[in-house]
Design a protein around this motif. Structure first.
Motif, mmCIF file in Angstrom:
data_model
loop_
_atom_site.group_PDB
_atom_site.id
_atom_site.type_symbol
_atom_site.label_atom_id
_atom_site.label_comp_id
_atom_site.label_asym_id
_atom_site.label_seq_id
_atom_site.Cartn_x
_atom_site.Cartn_y
_atom_site.Cartn_z
ATOM 1 N N PRO A 23 39.469 41.206 45.789
ATOM 2 C CA PRO A 23 40.941 40.040 45.219
ATOM 3 C C PRO A 23 41.377 40.471 46.557
ATOM 4 C CG PRO A 23 40.298 41.880 44.217
ATOM 5 C CD PRO A 23 39.337 41.636 45.249
ATOM 6 N N VAL A 24 43.303 39.615 45.736
ATOM 7 C CA VAL A 24 44.537 39.605 45.991
ATOM 8 C C VAL A 24 44.819 41.308 45.728
ATOM 9 C CG1 VAL A 24 46.810 39.602 46.874
ATOM 10 C CG2 VAL A 24 45.128 37.459 47.322
ATOM 11 N N MET A 25 44.961 42.338 46.531
ATOM 12 C CA MET A 25 45.193 43.542 45.910
ATOM 13 C C MET A 25 47.008 44.535 46.701
ATOM 14 S SD MET A 25 42.451 45.388 44.260
ATOM 15 C CE MET A 25 41.292 45.120 46.051
ATOM 16 N N VAL A 26 47.802 44.949 46.076
ATOM 17 C CA VAL A 26 49.161 45.501 47.624
ATOM 18 C C VAL A 26 48.259 46.471 47.074
ATOM 19 C CG1 VAL A 26 50.814 46.053 48.006
ATOM 20 C CG2 VAL A 26 49.890 43.144 47.250
ATOM 21 N N GLU A 27 47.659 47.492 48.017
ATOM 22 C CA GLU A 27 48.754 49.587 48.278
ATOM 23 C C GLU A 27 49.521 49.687 47.576
ATOM 24 O OE1 GLU A 27 49.197 53.361 48.797
ATOM 25 O OE2 GLU A 27 48.572 51.665 51.205
ATOM 26 N N GLU A 28 50.410 50.552 47.120
ATOM 27 C CA GLU A 28 51.676 50.757 46.206
ATOM 28 C C GLU A 28 52.626 51.313 47.443
ATOM 29 O OE1 GLU A 28 50.899 54.678 43.815
ATOM 30 O OE2 GLU A 28 51.779 52.886 43.407
ATOM 31 N N LEU A 29 52.117 51.990 47.931
ATOM 32 C CA LEU A 29 52.682 53.180 48.878
ATOM 33 C C LEU A 29 52.953 52.417 50.627
ATOM 34 C CD1 LEU A 29 51.264 57.168 49.095
ATOM 35 C CD2 LEU A 29 53.810 55.835 48.483
ATOM 36 N N SER A 30 51.624 51.103 51.123
ATOM 37 C CA SER A 30 51.889 51.135 52.568
ATOM 38 C C SER A 30 51.636 49.715 52.438
ATOM 39 C CB SER A 30 50.995 51.457 53.654
ATOM 40 O OG SER A 30 51.340 53.195 53.992
ATOM 41 N N GLY A 31 51.277 48.807 51.323
ATOM 42 C CA GLY A 31 50.929 47.646 51.553
ATOM 43 C C GLY A 31 49.817 46.717 51.849
ATOM 44 N N THR A 32 48.762 47.995 52.018
ATOM 45 C CA THR A 32 47.451 47.081 52.959
ATOM 46 C C THR A 32 46.545 47.138 51.927
ATOM 47 O OG1 THR A 32 46.484 49.571 52.267
ATOM 48 C CG2 THR A 32 47.288 49.338 54.444
ATOM 49 N N THR A 33 45.664 45.888 52.122
ATOM 50 C CA THR A 33 45.113 45.137 51.031
ATOM 51 C C THR A 33 43.821 46.359 50.135
ATOM 52 O OG1 THR A 33 43.095 45.301 52.575
ATOM 53 C CG2 THR A 33 45.218 43.269 52.934
ATOM 54 N N MET A 34 43.559 47.022 50.849
ATOM 55 C CA MET A 34 42.246 47.510 49.987
ATOM 56 C C MET A 34 41.211 47.066 49.973
ATOM 57 S SD MET A 34 44.585 49.217 46.758
ATOM 58 C CE MET A 34 44.796 48.020 45.752
ATOM 59 N N VAL A 35 40.691 46.645 50.471
ATOM 60 C CA VAL A 35 39.595 44.919 50.731
ATOM 61 C C VAL A 35 38.416 45.891 50.459
ATOM 62 C CG1 VAL A 35 40.415 43.359 51.905
ATOM 63 C CG2 VAL A 35 39.648 45.082 53.030
ATOM 64 N N GLN A 36 38.088 47.096 50.631
ATOM 65 C CA GLN A 36 37.150 47.888 50.534
ATOM 66 C C GLN A 36 36.038 48.519 49.104
ATOM 67 O OE1 GLN A 36 35.412 48.911 54.733
ATOM 68 N NE2 GLN A 36 35.317 50.688 53.214
ATOM 69 N N GLU A 37 37.903 48.049 48.072
ATOM 70 C CA GLU A 37 37.464 49.030 46.748
ATOM 71 C C GLU A 37 36.997 47.381 45.788
ATOM 72 O OE1 GLU A 37 38.283 51.128 45.887
ATOM 73 O OE2 GLU A 37 40.742 52.053 45.847
ATOM 74 N N VAL A 38 36.032 47.184 46.400
ATOM 75 C CA VAL A 38 35.346 46.084 45.814
ATOM 76 C C VAL A 38 33.631 46.525 45.394
ATOM 77 C CG1 VAL A 38 34.389 43.834 46.159
ATOM 78 C CG2 VAL A 38 36.477 44.203 46.248
ATOM 79 N N VAL A 39 33.351 46.158 44.000
ATOM 80 C CA VAL A 39 32.260 46.459 43.761
ATOM 81 C C VAL A 39 31.256 45.562 42.850
ATOM 82 C CG1 VAL A 39 29.824 46.901 41.881
ATOM 83 C CG2 VAL A 39 33.304 48.370 42.314
ATOM 84 N N VAL A 40 30.132 44.992 43.848
ATOM 85 C CA VAL A 40 29.154 43.592 43.984
ATOM 86 C C VAL A 40 27.973 44.259 43.255
ATOM 87 C CG1 VAL A 40 30.010 42.400 45.495
ATOM 88 C CG2 VAL A 40 28.742 43.908 46.503
ATOM 89 N N SER A 41 27.339 43.368 42.842
ATOM 90 C CA SER A 41 25.800 43.389 42.406
ATOM 91 C C SER A 41 25.020 42.817 43.758
ATOM 92 C CB SER A 41 25.466 43.137 40.737
ATOM 93 O OG SER A 41 25.561 41.446 40.768
ATOM 94 N N VAL A 42 23.378 43.063 43.938
ATOM 95 C CA VAL A 42 22.788 42.683 44.558
ATOM 96 C C VAL A 42 21.480 42.064 44.087
ATOM 97 C CG1 VAL A 42 21.737 42.872 47.156
ATOM 98 C CG2 VAL A 42 24.252 43.758 46.207
ATOM 99 N N ARG A 43 20.818 41.092 44.657
ATOM 100 C CA ARG A 43 18.995 41.185 43.814
ATOM 101 C C ARG A 43 18.947 40.130 44.910
ATOM 102 N NH1 ARG A 43 19.088 35.865 41.870
ATOM 103 N NH2 ARG A 43 21.310 34.635 41.032
ATOM 104 N N LYS A 44 17.265 39.931 44.893
ATOM 105 C CA LYS A 44 16.745 39.215 45.888
ATOM 106 C C LYS A 44 16.572 37.944 45.260
ATOM 107 C CE LYS A 44 12.248 39.399 47.489
ATOM 108 N NZ LYS A 44 10.571 40.438 48.233
ATOM 109 N N GLU A 45 16.708 36.770 46.310
ATOM 110 C CA GLU A 45 16.810 35.143 45.746
ATOM 111 C C GLU A 45 15.572 35.492 45.000
ATOM 112 O OE1 GLU A 45 17.357 31.680 47.650
ATOM 113 O OE2 GLU A 45 16.173 33.045 49.177
ATOM 114 N N GLY A 46 16.029 34.761 43.643
ATOM 115 C CA GLY A 46 14.738 33.603 42.658
ATOM 116 C C GLY A 46 14.251 35.199 41.880
ATOM 117 N N ILE A 47 14.907 36.458 41.541
ATOM 118 C CA ILE A 47 14.731 37.091 40.997
ATOM 119 C C ILE A 47 15.689 37.396 39.791
ATOM 120 C CG2 ILE A 47 14.974 39.498 40.279
ATOM 121 C CD1 ILE A 47 12.956 39.935 43.025
#
Length: 736
Positions: A712-736
């Motif tokens: 998502p579009v986020m802004v780190e408060e001190l330097s304005g960066t994207t924080m693009v590894q503040e992301v949690v995903v779920s992963v499953r094998k296709e077909g399950i």
């Protein structure tokens, strides 16, 4: 996809282009004979495969690029080139380049128009916007700052403060911390170091050929290399020790390193006493951050933290923590504090301005054009993205801005006209669906070379710029990433004539400005600018053209900057400031404390992971994804595969080559998996390159997925960066 040998793809591309241009009245045999007898010209310039801008020499025959090789003098290349540089040269002849000005006439539909029509229509719309909403509603977005001096004149006459770089998606946390704490920036002296720590910095993935040469030579001479990274990256292959840290916890590791250095009296007391301000405050705050505390957070054993701290001090000052670049500095809520700790740790061992530690890049002062002052300029308001503005993002560097929130500026009615130059935010900024909304601005102009996502989905007009091998630019002072004592200046110059109906940026600006009613805004040429820049150096334009890169006598020596016997860094105290004044906001002390990552995967859920990403040695993020020859390397090495830890994969029944579904609230994508033990179990890793979705960039289209799809579009408060590894995903094998 046609297969090319690694050594022949440039030749094949150039040869095909030559043959296709043969007039019908000339026999092929006659042409081949004439072509073979034509001389080969070697023309120096510099690469555009990434922001290292390595010096290259192009071999040109019959006005066609035949091959490229590294410039023997240039600091970054020293006669070597990476795959990206070769691929970028071949892309000169890509069929996906935009061959002339384009106007949108429908969804995904464009009409070729003349330059005069483009300038007239853009100028008319821009004047209306400025008159109705003021110049504050105009934003120029650019990858880097190469064109800023030219662009700034147009922004000045319309009253816009909104020159914005892509840096908020790259390294703002690093540059902001260095600026506030030291007023300068230093690089590792890799060649002379005895102990190098690469933390979240894959120097071998973001290749600087001569930089890697320095590192390998240092290792041959006995230097120790420590890599701290969730993933076994390319630089880890050279390491004496690879330590897979839990992603998002580098700040805890660094705080604990400092704790050991101070509590065991390993820090350089004399250096700290003389050159550091705020040590006592930092020492008091840091007492709580023991290695045992950090072990529980980072997954790095306390004994290992102590070992690294002790060795760091042992080899100092010929030791350093690599200052880094993108790595840790755009990814997390705590990225700025992590960058601060990098400065503090290097200062604690006293390696600033020390051979084998941190040294500056030699610089040289260029001249500038003497132009008539612009008069009766409109007053500029505050930056509309809030960078540097009290009550908004006061601590963010206003010279860089916050590029990735541009869609919100459009939605809020603040941005009405956008110029997007040499930049593709729809693919390289978080949440592409949100980035697409920049198309709702009243005017969007893309100044790019091909049909990238921003041009295809958002631009009202596309103004194709000369390719980097076709244009002359303001001279470049060679610096960054690796230390060097002798200043260099490098020239980008055309090695071939433009293949298509394209223009350089200055000509584009002149055309728009003249059509707006400012015919005298740019009373100079690029050549005039180059000559004015080099005038103080005692060299001629012809000398620089012939050499491509020139080196001057050394200007850098070890030793902390001093003036009248006192430290003379460009900070308030002249010293390294452990407590950064600008960061003392909202009751904070300005010194780094532990900050939790914004999100973390749930350890009780086998299918949850933190999504992280990084570079591959043959690609520059999404910039090179449409280059056929580089994508052949991707195909050969399964480069689009997502990495997953072997133990975690086993629990989910996933094997290498399986297709999995990656999902969060924002996106759901399918990708194949590489199962490996060389990744921290908390994370899955994606290369930063793929996921192209412009159908007109045919090689990149629908190949792989991209981390920005899930961020998502986020802004780190001190330097304005994207924080693009503040992301949690779920992963499953296709077909399950």
């Amino acid at each position: 996809m046609k297969k090319f040998g690694r050594r022949t793809f440039l030749k094949a591309t150039a040869a095909a282009a030559v043959v296709s241009s043969v007039p019908l009245y000339v026999s092929l045999d006659d042409y081949k004979k004439a072509a073979s007898e034509s001389p080969v010209k070697k023309i120096p310039t510099f690469c555009h495969g990434c922001t290292s801008y390595c010096g290259i020499i192009a071999s040109v025959k019959n006005d066609r690029v035949w091959k490229v090789e590294g410039h023997p003098i240039h600091l970054k290349s020293r006669g070597k080139m990476c795959a990206r540089g070769h691929g970028m040269a071949a892309y000169l002849y890509s069929k996906d380049r935009i061959t002339g000005p384009m106007k949108r006439v429908g969804e995904g539909e464009f009409q070729p128009i003349s330059w005069d029509q483009a300038f007239t229509e853009i100028a008319e719309k821009l004047n209306k916007i400025v008159n109705k909403y003021s110049g504050n509603s105009v934003v120029w977005l650019e990858h880097g700052t190469h064109r800023q001096a030219y662009v700034q004149r147009l922004l000045d006459v319309i009253g816009s403060p909104n020159f914005t770089t892509q840096y908020s998606t790259c390294f703002n946390a690093k540059t902001n911390a260095w600026k506030q704490m030291t007023g300068t920036s230093l690089n590792g002296d890799h060649l002379n170091s005895k102990y190098m720590i690469f933390e979240g910095r894959n120097f071998a993935g973001g290749i600087i050929p001569n930089g890697m040469n320095h590192i390998t030579k240092a290792k041959e001479n006995g230097a120790k290399i420590i890599v701290i990274d969730p993933r076994y990256s390319e630089i880890a292959k050279l390491a004496d020790d690879w330590i897979p840290i839990r992603p998002g916890t580098d700040l805890a590791f660094r705080l604990a390193l400092a704790n050991v250095l101070i509590s065991e009296n390993l820090y350089n007391k004399a250096f700290v006493r003389k050159y550091v301000d705020g040590f006592d405050q930092f020492k008091l705050e840091n007492k709580q951050y023991t290695p045992e505390w950090a072990e529980a957070i980072t997954d790095i054993p306390a004994r290992k933290i102590r070992e690294i701290a002790r060795n760091f001090a042992k080899y100092a000052p010929q030791a350093f923590i690599e200052p880094g670049w993108h790595g840790l500095h755009a990814h997390y809520k705590n990225s700025t504090e992590t960058a601060q700790m990098g400065i503090i740790l290097n200062a604690l061992v006293g390696n600033f301005y020390q051979k084998g530690g941190l040294m500056p890049s030699a610089s040289i002062t260029l001249g500038h054009l003497q132009l008539p002052a612009l008069e009766n300029l409109p007053e500029k308001g505050e930056r509309i993205d809030g960078a540097g503005v009290s009550g908004k993002y006061r601590t963010v560097e206003p010279a860089r801005g916050i590029a990735h929130i541009t869609p919100k500026l459009v939605k809020d009615g603040l941005a009405k006209a956008l110029f997007v130059c040499n930049y593709n935010p729809l693919r390289t900024a978080p949440n592409p669906e949100e980035q697409k909304q920049i198309k709702e601005a009243e005017l969007v102009v893309s100044i790019n070379i091909d049909w990238n996502e921003t041009s295809y989905y958002a631009a009202d007009y596309i103004l194709p710029e000369h390719y980097y091998l076709e244009r002359l630019e303001h001279p470049y002072t060679v610096s960054g990433h690796i230390s060097h004592a002798s200043p260099q200046i490098s020239l980008r110059q055309p090695v071939v004539k433009p293949l298509h109906d394209t223009k350089d940026t200055l000509s584009i600006l002149k055309g728009i400005a003249s059509a707006m009613g400012y015919p005298d805004l740019y009373p100079f040429t690029v050549e005039d600018d180059v000559k004015a820049a080099i005038e103080p150096l005692g060299i001629t334009f012809d000398q620089l053209k012939e050499a491509g890169t020139l080196e001057f006598p050394p200007t850098v020596k070890p030793g902390f900057p001093m003036k009248k016997g006192k430290p003379a860094l460009p900070t308030k105290t002249g010293k390294i400031q452990f407590s950064a004044d600008l960061f003392r906001v909202d009751g904070k002390q300005g010194i780094p404390r532990w900050v939790e990552p914004l999100v973390s995967p749930n350890p009780s859920k086998d299918d949850e992971f933190r999504l992280i990403h990084g570079k591959q040695p043959w690609h520059s993020h999404a910039m090179t994804t449409n280059i056929d020859q580089l994508m052949q390397i991707t195909e050969r090495y399964d480069g689009t595969f997502m990495w997953m830890n072997a133990n975690r994969a086993a629990k989910l029944g996933i094997r290498t080559g399986d297709t999995v579904v990656v999902k969060n609230k924002q996106a759901e994508k399918k990708v194949k998996v590489k199962v490996t033990e060389l990744l921290h179990p908390d994370a899955v890793w994606l290369p930063s390159t793929y996921g192209g979705f412009s159908p007109k960039n045919k090689t990149a289209y629908n190949v792989g997925i991209n981390f920005n799809d899930f961020a998502p579009v986020m802004v780190e408060e001190l330097s304005g960066t994207t924080m693009v590894q503040e992301v949690v995903v779920s992963v499953r094998k296709e077909g399950i």
